[in-house]
Write an enzyme that holds these catalytic residues in place. Structure first.
Site, mmCIF file in Angstrom:
data_model
loop_
_atom_site.group_PDB
_atom_site.id
_atom_site.type_symbol
_atom_site.label_atom_id
_atom_site.label_comp_id
_atom_site.label_asym_id
_atom_site.label_seq_id
_atom_site.Cartn_x
_atom_site.Cartn_y
_atom_site.Cartn_z
ATOM 1 N N ASP A 177 -30.533 23.700 52.126
ATOM 2 C CA ASP A 177 -31.362 24.039 50.983
ATOM 3 C C ASP A 177 -31.637 25.546 51.030
ATOM 4 O O ASP A 177 -31.870 26.106 52.101
ATOM 5 C CB ASP A 177 -32.663 23.238 51.113
ATOM 6 N N GLU A 220 -31.367 23.148 44.376
ATOM 7 C CA GLU A 220 -30.715 24.055 45.336
ATOM 8 C C GLU A 220 -30.382 23.324 46.628
ATOM 9 O O GLU A 220 -30.280 23.929 47.686
ATOM 10 C CB GLU A 220 -31.596 25.279 45.600
#
Ligand SMILES: [Mg+2]
Length: 302
Positions: A177, A220
Site C-alpha cells: 500500500d 492504492e
C-alpha cells in the site's frame, strides 16, 4: 478471395475445381486422400475445406473426424461433397460438425457461393473470438495499471492455493500500500496520483517472475500471489520492491514526487484452508508496517 483445400480421390475432379476456383481469385491446395488432407491442411491453413465423401481408405467422414481433432484446423468450415444426396452419411457429417454439403454433379457457381458463405462464417467467428478475448481482458484487468483486478486475482490465486495445498508446495502473498497516498492526491491532484499508481505497478512487474500474480485490489492497495515461493523468498522480493519504489521519481505536468510503500508478507501454513486466510494475515502485517514506521516490510512466519 479465400484459401481453399480440396480433397478428392479423383484427380480430374480436383483439377476442374482448382481451375475454376483459381479463376475466381482463390488460392487452392489439394490432397487425393484423407491421410493427405490431415497431413497438408494444417500447413496450408485453409479458410474452407471441400471434402469428398467417397474415398478409398480413409472415408470423408473419418477425415472430417480427424480434422476436428486437430486444434489448428478444427474450426475451418468443411463442405462435404457427396455423389449421393440421400446418403445417410450426410446426416452423420453434419452431426460431426461439417458446415455444409453439396451433391455431385454440382453447378460450379452454387459451390462457389457456398464457399463464400462458409468463408464469411469463419471470418465472423474469428471476429467474435477476438472480441471475446478483448472483453475477457477488460473484465480481468484494472485499466489504469494494467494489473489484474480484484476478482481475477482471487480466481487465479485460489487455484494456486489449491495446487500448493495438494502438492505441499510453498506459496506466499505480498500485500502493499502506498504511504500517505491521500496527500499526493490532495497536494498534486488525481492525475499525479494515477501516475504514482502506475509506477507502483511498473516497479512490481520489474521485480516479479512470470508466474507471480499481481493485482490492484482497490485504491492504492496491491497484492501479489507468489506460487512456489517461501516467505523468505517473498520477503526478499517485497524488500526489492520497497527499495526500487523509494528511489523512483514520478513526474507529471512539470512536477515531481517521490513516495514510499508499506508491505506485509506471509506464506501458506499448515492450518490454512483457504486463500483468504493468507490475504487477511498479509493485510494485518501490512497494517503493522503502517503503524510501525511505514516504508518497511513486515513478514510472518519469519
Ligand atoms: Mg470420391
Amino acid at each position: 478471395m479465400a484459401r481453399i483445400f480440396i480433397v478428392d480421390d479423383v484427380e480430374d475432379n480436383i483439377k476442374l475445381l482448382w481451375y475454376n476456383l483459381e479463376d475466381d481469385g482463390h488460392e487452392v491446395a489439394s490432397a487425393t486422400s484423407g491421410q493427405g488432407c490431415i497431413e497438408l491442411a494444417p500447413d496450408f491453413l485453409p479458410d474452407v475445406i471441400l471434402l469428398d465423401m467417397m474415398m478409398p481408405g480413409m472415408s470423408g467422414i473419418e477425415t472430417l473426424q480427424a480434422l476436428k481433432a486437430i486444434p489448428s484446423v478444427e474450426n475451418v468450415p468443411v463442405i462435404m461433397v457427396s455423389a449421393d444426396d440421400s446418403d445417410d452419411s450426410i446426416i452423420d457429417a453434419l452431426d460431426i460438425g461439417a458446415h455444409d454439403f453439396i451433391s455431385k454433379p454440382f453447378i460450379y457457381p452454387v459451390l462457389e457461393a457456398r464457399v463464400r458463405s462458409a468463408v464469411r462464417l469463419k471470418q465472423s467467428q474469428e471476429e467474435l473470438a477476438a472480441a471475446n478475448e478483448r472483453l475477457a481482458t477488460l473484465a480481468s484487468t484494472d485499466s489504469l495499471t494494467r494489473c489484474f483486478n480484484r476478482r481475477h486475482f482471487f480466481e487465479l490465486s485460489n487455484v494456486e492455493f489449491a495446487k500448493a495445498k495438494r502438492h505441499t508446495r510453498p506459496l506466499s502473498v505480498i500485500m502493499l500500500d502506498a504511504d500517505k497516498f491521500k496527500a499526493i492526491n490532495d497536494n498534486y491532484g488525481h492525475a499525479m496520483g494515477d501516475e504514482a499508481l502506475k509506477r507502483i505497478a511498473d516497479v512490481c512487474r520489474e521485480c516479479l517472475r512470470e508466474t507471480d500474480i499481481l493485482a490492484r485490489l482497490g485504491g492504492e492497495e496491491f497484492a501479489i500471489c507468489c506460487p512456489e515461493t517461501t516467505c523468505e523468498g517473498a520477503t526478499h522480493m517485497a524488500e526489492r520492491i520497497r527499495q526500487t519504489l523509494e528511489k523512483a521519481v514520478v513526474e507529471y505536468d512539470g512536477q515531481s514526487i517521490s513516495f514510499t510503500l508499506s508491505l506485509g508478507v506471509t506464506a501458506i501454513e499448515d492450518g490454512d484452508s483457504a486463500f483468504d486466510q493468507l490475504i487477511n494475515r498479509a493485510d494485518q502485517l501490512l497494517y503493522q508496517a503502517k503503524t510501525k514506521s511505514r516504508n518497511c516490510v513486515v513478514s510472518s512466519p519469519h
